[in-house]
Design a protein around this motif. Structure first.
Motif, PDB file in Angstrom:
ATOM      1  N   PHE A 200      -1.292  -0.818  17.096  1.00  0.00           N
ATOM      2  CA  PHE A 200      -2.544  -1.019  17.818  1.00  0.00           C
ATOM      3  C   PHE A 200      -3.530  -1.956  17.129  1.00  0.00           C
ATOM      4  N   ILE A 201      -3.380  -2.198  15.838  1.00  0.00           N
ATOM      5  CA  ILE A 201      -4.367  -3.001  15.124  1.00  0.00           C
ATOM      6  C   ILE A 201      -3.738  -4.323  14.707  1.00  0.00           C
ATOM      7  N   ASP A 202      -4.280  -5.404  15.212  1.00  0.00           N
ATOM      8  CA  ASP A 202      -3.678  -6.725  15.013  1.00  0.00           C
ATOM      9  C   ASP A 202      -4.362  -7.504  13.882  1.00  0.00           C
ATOM     10  N   ARG A 203      -4.643  -6.833  12.791  1.00  0.00           N
ATOM     11  CA  ARG A 203      -5.291  -7.515  11.667  1.00  0.00           C
ATOM     12  C   ARG A 203      -4.790  -6.934  10.350  1.00  0.00           C
ATOM     13  N   GLN A 204      -4.686  -7.812   9.356  1.00  0.00           N
ATOM     14  CA  GLN A 204      -4.409  -7.382   7.997  1.00  0.00           C
ATOM     15  C   GLN A 204      -5.749  -7.253   7.270  1.00  0.00           C
ATOM     16  N   PHE A 205      -6.021  -6.102   6.707  1.00  0.00           N
ATOM     17  CA  PHE A 205      -7.302  -5.861   6.047  1.00  0.00           C
ATOM     18  C   PHE A 205      -7.183  -6.117   4.546  1.00  0.00           C
ATOM     19  N   HIS A 206      -8.009  -7.010   4.052  1.00  0.00           N
ATOM     20  CA  HIS A 206      -8.003  -7.304   2.620  1.00  0.00           C
ATOM     21  C   HIS A 206      -8.324  -6.054   1.808  1.00  0.00           C
ATOM     22  N   SER A 207      -9.291  -5.274   2.277  1.00  0.00           N
ATOM     23  CA  SER A 207      -9.686  -4.067   1.542  1.00  0.00           C
ATOM     24  C   SER A 207      -8.551  -3.059   1.475  1.00  0.00           C
ATOM     25  N   LEU A 208      -7.705  -3.017   2.504  1.00  0.00           N
ATOM     26  CA  LEU A 208      -6.568  -2.092   2.493  1.00  0.00           C
ATOM     27  C   LEU A 208      -5.528  -2.538   1.467  1.00  0.00           C
ATOM     28  N   LYS A 209      -5.305  -3.834   1.365  1.00  0.00           N
ATOM     29  CA  LYS A 209      -4.370  -4.341   0.353  1.00  0.00           C
ATOM     30  C   LYS A 209      -4.851  -3.991  -1.048  1.00  0.00           C
ATOM     31  N   VAL A 210      -6.142  -4.146  -1.286  1.00  0.00           N
ATOM     32  CA  VAL A 210      -6.709  -3.811  -2.593  1.00  0.00           C
ATOM     33  C   VAL A 210      -6.572  -2.313  -2.844  1.00  0.00           C
ATOM     34  N   LEU A 211      -6.888  -1.508  -1.828  1.00  0.00           N
ATOM     35  CA  LEU A 211      -6.789  -0.056  -1.965  1.00  0.00           C
ATOM     36  C   LEU A 211      -5.368   0.371  -2.310  1.00  0.00           C
ATOM     37  N   GLU A 212      -4.400  -0.157  -1.576  1.00  0.00           N
ATOM     38  CA  GLU A 212      -3.020   0.266  -1.791  1.00  0.00           C
ATOM     39  C   GLU A 212      -2.455  -0.273  -3.097  1.00  0.00           C
ATOM     40  N   SER A 213      -3.042  -1.338  -3.620  1.00  0.00           N
ATOM     41  CA  SER A 213      -2.608  -1.828  -4.933  1.00  0.00           C
ATOM     42  C   SER A 213      -3.146  -0.944  -6.055  1.00  0.00           C
ATOM     43  N   MET A 214      -4.204  -0.185  -5.768  1.00  0.00           N
ATOM     44  CA  MET A 214      -4.817   0.654  -6.792  1.00  0.00           C
ATOM     45  C   MET A 214      -4.347   2.103  -6.755  1.00  0.00           C
ATOM     46  N   THR A 215      -3.826   2.519  -5.633  1.00  0.00           N
ATOM     47  CA  THR A 215      -3.500   3.938  -5.476  1.00  0.00           C
ATOM     48  C   THR A 215      -2.025   4.124  -5.160  1.00  0.00           C
ATOM     49  N   ALA A 216      -1.458   5.192  -5.660  1.00  0.00           N
ATOM     50  CA  ALA A 216      -0.110   5.596  -5.260  1.00  0.00           C
ATOM     51  C   ALA A 216      -0.293   6.447  -4.023  1.00  0.00           C
ATOM     52  N   PHE A 217      -0.165   5.820  -2.850  1.00  0.00           N
ATOM     53  CA  PHE A 217      -0.533   6.491  -1.605  1.00  0.00           C
ATOM     54  C   PHE A 217       0.600   7.398  -1.139  1.00  0.00           C
ATOM     55  N   SER A 218       0.644   8.591  -1.740  1.00  0.00           N
ATOM     56  CA  SER A 218       1.674   9.545  -1.358  1.00  0.00           C
ATOM     57  C   SER A 218       1.098  10.857  -0.867  1.00  0.00           C
ATOM     58  N   GLY A 219      -0.190  11.119  -1.176  1.00  0.00           N
ATOM     59  CA  GLY A 219      -0.848  12.319  -0.687  1.00  0.00           C
ATOM     60  C   GLY A 219      -0.608  13.527  -1.559  1.00  0.00           C
ATOM     61  N   LEU A 220      -1.471  14.506  -1.433  1.00  0.00           N
ATOM     62  CA  LEU A 220      -1.380  15.754  -2.172  1.00  0.00           C
ATOM     63  C   LEU A 220      -1.039  16.889  -1.228  1.00  0.00           C
ATOM     64  N   ALA A 221      -0.491  17.961  -1.782  1.00  0.00           N
ATOM     65  CA  ALA A 221      -0.121  19.073  -0.921  1.00  0.00           C
ATOM     66  C   ALA A 221      -0.134  20.382  -1.709  1.00  0.00           C
ATOM     67  N   ASP A 222      -1.235  20.658  -2.341  1.00  0.00           N
ATOM     68  CA  ASP A 222      -1.330  21.876  -3.135  1.00  0.00           C
ATOM     69  C   ASP A 222      -2.143  22.943  -2.404  1.00  0.00           C
ATOM     70  N   SER A 223      -2.031  22.955  -1.092  1.00  0.00           N
ATOM     71  CA  SER A 223      -2.912  23.782  -0.310  1.00  0.00           C
ATOM     72  C   SER A 223      -2.177  24.434   0.848  1.00  0.00           C
ATOM     73  N   PRO A 224      -2.823  25.406   1.529  1.00  0.00           N
ATOM     74  CA  PRO A 224      -2.188  26.054   2.674  1.00  0.00           C
ATOM     75  C   PRO A 224      -1.866  25.064   3.775  1.00  0.00           C
ATOM     76  N   GLN A 225      -0.813  25.309   4.484  1.00  0.00           N
ATOM     77  CA  GLN A 225      -0.424  24.456   5.606  1.00  0.00           C
ATOM     78  C   GLN A 225      -1.266  24.773   6.822  1.00  0.00           C
ATOM     79  N   LEU A 226      -1.359  23.778   7.735  1.00  0.00           N
ATOM     80  CA  LEU A 226      -1.969  24.041   9.028  1.00  0.00           C
ATOM     81  C   LEU A 226      -1.105  24.980   9.832  1.00  0.00           C
TER      82      LEU A 226
END
Length: 226
Positions: A200-226
């Motif tokens: 749905f989004i037809d743009r590459q975001f510079h800020s997203l590239k910077v964010l993903e270069s800084m973070t290991a985007f895998s998420g946390l899961a030390d909590s109760p499930q929905l």
């Protein structure tokens, strides 16, 4: 003579202009996304200096010209200072602001996007959820607010992930940042939201590239499930 108008909004981005001025892009409750010029704001003694920076939320009094606005005064309600004190949070907030800038327009009713951005910044500041989950919730809700959501995915996900997606789409913005998810749901949610974003989004975001270069985007899961 220019008319005075007062709007409530969030500064999405700031650019230097001439020697002492800045151009602000502000997402407002009353007039959607607008551009406004802050004259002399780069001078040391300018009363506008602290207010004319990204992520500031408050009340802006503006001179309305024929084709532009000029900032007269600002009353800031929230500077979101904690976001500026952490480079990773700066990257998340910059991406959130850039995505809001992508979706919003002048003279549109952008109250939901403004509220979503405000609540998402609060979620980042309070650290009640993993930042990666805040990002996925924000992306999914931003697409839903703008009418872009496909109920059918081209791959299988578990029922908890489907429930999470439906909850994000259907829930009021104020109730979004109130849950955590398991490792499996976090991974599937990331895949689903990523696929929807590419569709749905037809743009590459510079800020997203910077964010993903800084973070290991895998998420946390030390909590109760929905």
């Amino acid at each position: 003579m220019s008319d005075l108008v007062t709007v409530t909004g969030m500064v999405l981005k700031v650019a230097p202009l001439l020697e002492n001025d800045k151009r602000l892009v502000i997402l407002t409750k009353e007039r959607g996304k607008i551009a406004a010029f802050a004259k002399g704001v780069r001078k040391q003694n300018s009363p506008l200096q602290a207010a004319c920076r990204p992520f500031c939320f408050g009340e802006f009094t503006l001179y309305e010209g024929r084709s532009s606005y000029t900032v007269k005064s600002v009353e800031i309600a929230n500077y979101f200072e904690n976001l500026g004190n952490d480079m990773e949070l700066v990257c998340y907030a910059s991406y959130f602001a850039e995505l809001a800038d992508y979706y919003t327009r002048e003279n549109n009713d952008e109250r939901q996007m403004l509220l979503l951005l405000f609540q998402s910044f609060r979620a980042l500041e309070k650290e009640t959820l993993p930042n990666g989950l805040v990002r996925l919730i924000y992306e999914m809700k931003a697409m839903a607010v703008n009418g872009e959501y496909a109920p059918q995915l081209p791959f299988e996900v578990c029922q908890a992930t489907l429930y999470t997606l439906k909850y994000i789409v259907a829930s009021p913005v104020e109730k979004l940042y109130t849950f955590r998810v398991s490792d499996q749901v976090m991974k599937e949610l990331g895949r689903a939201v990523g696929w929807l974003r590419q569709r749905f989004i037809d743009r590459q975001f510079h800020s997203l590239k910077v964010l993903e270069s800084m973070t290991a985007f895998s998420g946390l899961a030390d909590s109760p499930q929905l």
